[in-house]
Scaffold this motif. Structure first.
Motif, PDB file in Angstrom:
ATOM      1  N   VAL A   1      89.723 -34.456  42.044  1.00 47.56           N
ATOM      2  CA  VAL A   1      88.675 -35.545  42.150  1.00 47.56           C
ATOM      3  C   VAL A   1      87.829 -35.195  43.576  1.00 47.56           C
ATOM      4  CG1 VAL A   1      88.150 -37.897  41.850  1.00 47.56           C
ATOM      5  CG2 VAL A   1      89.890 -37.001  40.239  1.00 47.56           C
ATOM      6  N   ASN A   2      86.635 -35.280  43.664  1.00 48.08           N
ATOM      7  CA  ASN A   2      86.033 -35.438  45.101  1.00 48.08           C
ATOM      8  C   ASN A   2      86.156 -36.686  45.574  1.00 48.08           C
ATOM      9  OD1 ASN A   2      83.684 -36.879  43.992  1.00 48.08           O
ATOM     10  ND2 ASN A   2      82.745 -35.002  43.824  1.00 48.08           N
TER      11      ASN A   2
ATOM     12  N   ALA B   1     100.651 -37.739  37.141  1.00 48.29           N
ATOM     13  CA  ALA B   1      99.070 -37.200  36.833  1.00 48.29           C
ATOM     14  C   ALA B   1      98.173 -37.704  37.586  1.00 48.29           C
ATOM     15  CB  ALA B   1      99.025 -37.885  35.219  1.00 48.29           C
ATOM     16  N   LEU B   2      98.588 -38.916  38.357  1.00 50.57           N
ATOM     17  CA  LEU B   2      97.655 -39.547  39.361  1.00 50.57           C
ATOM     18  C   LEU B   2      97.490 -38.493  40.403  1.00 50.57           C
ATOM     19  CD1 LEU B   2      98.532 -43.350  39.501  1.00 50.57           C
ATOM     20  CD2 LEU B   2      96.576 -42.265  38.479  1.00 50.57           C
ATOM     21  N   GLU B   3      98.654 -38.048  40.909  1.00 50.13           N
ATOM     22  CA  GLU B   3      98.772 -37.045  42.082  1.00 50.13           C
ATOM     23  C   GLU B   3      98.091 -35.775  41.768  1.00 50.13           C
ATOM     24  OE1 GLU B   3     101.907 -34.524  44.982  1.00 50.13           O
ATOM     25  OE2 GLU B   3     102.621 -35.965  43.581  1.00 50.13           O
ATOM     26  N   LEU B   4      98.553 -35.116  40.386  1.00 52.96           N
ATOM     27  CA  LEU B   4      98.203 -33.863  40.276  1.00 52.96           C
ATOM     28  C   LEU B   4      96.726 -33.818  39.845  1.00 52.96           C
ATOM     29  CD1 LEU B   4     101.504 -32.347  39.055  1.00 52.96           C
ATOM     30  CD2 LEU B   4     100.483 -32.014  41.070  1.00 52.96           C
TER      31      LEU B   4
ATOM     32  N   THR C   1      99.180 -37.676  30.223  1.00 53.36           N
ATOM     33  CA  THR C   1     100.007 -37.786  31.477  1.00 53.36           C
ATOM     34  C   THR C   1     101.276 -37.094  31.170  1.00 53.36           C
ATOM     35  OG1 THR C   1     100.861 -40.052  30.997  1.00 53.36           O
ATOM     36  CG2 THR C   1      98.894 -39.937  32.084  1.00 53.36           C
ATOM     37  N   HIS C   2     101.562 -36.984  29.986  1.00 56.65           N
ATOM     38  CA  HIS C   2     103.088 -36.325  29.732  1.00 56.65           C
ATOM     39  C   HIS C   2     103.006 -34.999  30.280  1.00 56.65           C
ATOM     40  CE1 HIS C   2     100.519 -35.574  26.273  1.00 56.65           C
ATOM     41  NE2 HIS C   2     101.272 -34.601  25.876  1.00 56.65           N
ATOM     42  N   ALA C   3     101.534 -34.291  30.146  1.00 54.68           N
ATOM     43  CA  ALA C   3     101.502 -32.956  30.471  1.00 54.68           C
ATOM     44  C   ALA C   3     101.844 -32.579  32.072  1.00 54.68           C
ATOM     45  CB  ALA C   3     100.162 -32.551  30.152  1.00 54.68           C
TER      46      ALA C   3
ATOM     47  N   TYR D   1      96.647 -25.858  36.413  1.00 55.30           N
ATOM     48  CA  TYR D   1      95.118 -25.626  36.219  1.00 55.30           C
ATOM     49  C   TYR D   1      94.692 -25.718  37.809  1.00 55.30           C
ATOM     50  CZ  TYR D   1      89.910 -25.448  35.305  1.00 55.30           C
ATOM     51  OH  TYR D   1      88.673 -25.469  35.561  1.00 55.30           O
ATOM     52  N   VAL D   2      93.882 -24.620  38.133  1.00 52.09           N
ATOM     53  CA  VAL D   2      93.583 -24.536  39.527  1.00 52.09           C
ATOM     54  C   VAL D   2      92.113 -24.590  39.573  1.00 52.09           C
ATOM     55  CG1 VAL D   2      93.610 -23.004  41.507  1.00 52.09           C
ATOM     56  CG2 VAL D   2      95.399 -23.077  40.281  1.00 52.09           C
ATOM     57  N   ALA D   3      91.409 -25.574  40.171  1.00 45.34           N
ATOM     58  CA  ALA D   3      89.944 -25.719  40.582  1.00 45.34           C
ATOM     59  C   ALA D   3      89.902 -26.149  41.930  1.00 45.34           C
ATOM     60  CB  ALA D   3      89.566 -26.905  39.664  1.00 45.34           C
ATOM     61  N   ASP D   4      88.615 -26.234  42.444  1.00 43.41           N
ATOM     62  CA  ASP D   4      88.121 -26.440  43.711  1.00 43.41           C
ATOM     63  C   ASP D   4      88.274 -27.658  44.354  1.00 43.41           C
ATOM     64  OD1 ASP D   4      85.937 -27.643  42.604  1.00 43.41           O
ATOM     65  OD2 ASP D   4      84.433 -26.104  43.221  1.00 43.41           O
ATOM     66  N   GLY D   5      88.546 -28.795  43.382  1.00 39.59           N
ATOM     67  CA  GLY D   5      88.915 -30.147  43.809  1.00 39.59           C
ATOM     68  C   GLY D   5      87.643 -31.022  44.054  1.00 39.59           C
ATOM     69  N   ASP D   6      86.397 -30.500  43.544  1.00 44.54           N
ATOM     70  CA  ASP D   6      85.131 -31.093  43.589  1.00 44.54           C
ATOM     71  C   ASP D   6      84.643 -31.632  42.345  1.00 44.54           C
ATOM     72  OD1 ASP D   6      82.940 -32.164  45.060  1.00 44.54           O
ATOM     73  OD2 ASP D   6      82.086 -30.129  45.139  1.00 44.54           O
ATOM     74  N   HIS D   7      85.595 -32.224  41.640  1.00 41.96           N
ATOM     75  CA  HIS D   7      84.734 -32.740  40.535  1.00 41.96           C
ATOM     76  C   HIS D   7      84.675 -34.442  40.715  1.00 41.96           C
ATOM     77  CE1 HIS D   7      86.703 -29.337  38.815  1.00 41.96           C
ATOM     78  NE2 HIS D   7      85.854 -29.462  38.034  1.00 41.96           N
ATOM     79  N   ASP D   8      83.266 -34.681  39.992  1.00 45.63           N
ATOM     80  CA  ASP D   8      82.780 -36.226  40.075  1.00 45.63           C
ATOM     81  C   ASP D   8      83.601 -37.021  38.912  1.00 45.63           C
ATOM     82  OD1 ASP D   8      80.423 -35.513  41.790  1.00 45.63           O
ATOM     83  OD2 ASP D   8      80.110 -34.128  40.076  1.00 45.63           O
ATOM     84  N   LEU D   9      83.983 -36.709  38.088  1.00 43.97           N
ATOM     85  CA  LEU D   9      84.829 -37.183  36.897  1.00 43.97           C
ATOM     86  C   LEU D   9      85.962 -36.131  36.419  1.00 43.97           C
ATOM     87  CD1 LEU D   9      85.330 -39.687  35.036  1.00 43.97           C
ATOM     88  CD2 LEU D   9      83.318 -38.545  33.456  1.00 43.97           C
ATOM     89  N   VAL D  10      87.140 -36.879  36.654  1.00 43.40           N
ATOM     90  CA  VAL D  10      88.234 -36.133  36.020  1.00 43.40           C
ATOM     91  C   VAL D  10      88.905 -36.944  34.931  1.00 43.40           C
ATOM     92  CG1 VAL D  10      90.516 -35.265  36.350  1.00 43.40           C
ATOM     93  CG2 VAL D  10      88.867 -34.825  37.930  1.00 43.40           C
TER      94      VAL D  10
END
Length: 252
Positions: free
Chosen positions: A136-137, A128-131, A119-121, A104-113
């Protein structure tokens, strides 16, 4: 429905009928975690592996001017998520995407993810922490739910989960992995035995109930067998061995 063979995505959707949180976490605890993760009334929220979007919809209740995006591959879960959003009057504040969370591609500017039990995905906790963390902003929160060994894994637990001892670490190991990835826990909740029991009885009970209510369906017997097998794996395998923690993380 299943068209003569068990559709695993449909099976999962039915299994979570009475527990759409889709993790061994109570509704009261979900609210407590979301209060700790609150990023204000207009928060941008992203739920990766959202299932029926129970977490993101409740997060919107804490952010009355916010918007959420939910991402999942399961069309049946997303259908239920859309229905739940309509029922709660939140359909205009959540966008659902049938996509692979990892891509999934987003702009990296979310307040809460959010990534709870998903995490298996991404290939595991560290990935999961990295991707997921890329979304997360700088001042945002990453809320992650992950399994860990509550006690050293037994052969019965490993067999039931079809896994190896290194699939999970202990709780301290998860905290260490988060720190290594640049995340600092500001709060966490370790699921209690009653939460696990409610989740597992709901999971197996929802399948059992569906099978008993649809005895003429060609997949009823298989669904009932799936419920019995899972219940046996839980009760005789990993109950009391596998733990679950939901971490509220900020950049360290």
């Amino acid at each position: 429905m299943f068209n003569g063979r068990v559709d695993r995505q449909r099976l999962s959707s039915i299994a979570h009928t009475h527990h759409p949180i889709a993790a061994p976490v109570s509704g009261v605890t979900v609210n407590r975690l979301l209060r700790r993760a609150d990023r204000g009334p207009a928060a941008r929220i992203l739920d990766l592996g959202c299932g029926q979007a129970a977490w993101s919809l409740q997060a919107l209740a804490h952010s009355p001017d916010g918007h959420a995006d939910g991402v999942d591959l399961n069309p049946y879960a997303l259908e239920r998520a859309a229905h739940a959003a309509e029922e709660r009057g939140l359909a205009d504040r959540i966008t659902l995407h049938q996509r692979d969370a990892r891509r999934y591609v987003a702009d990296g500017d979310h307040d809460l993810v959010l990534c709870v039990g998903s995490t298996h995905a991404f290939g595991g906790f560290a990935d999961a922490l990295e991707l997921a963390g890329r979304h997360v902003n700088r001042d945002g929160v990453l809320l992650v739910g992950e399994g860990f060994w509550e006690t050293p894994p037994t052969e019965a637990a490993l067999s039931a989960l079809s896994t190896t001892p290194d699939e999970f670490t202990d709780l301290a190991g998860l905290a260490d992995a988060a720190a290594k990835a640049g995340w600092a826990p500001v709060y966490a909740h370790v699921s209690e035995p009653a939460e696990w029991d409610d989740y597992e009885w709901s999971w197996t009970g929802s399948l059992t109930g569906w099978a008993l209510d649809n005895p003429g369906h060609p997949d009823a017997a298989q669904v009932l067998d799936a419920a019995r097998a899972h219940r046996d794996q839980w009760l005789r395998g990993y109950r009391g061995v596998l733990g679950f923690v939901t971490l509220v993380l900020r950049r360290g």
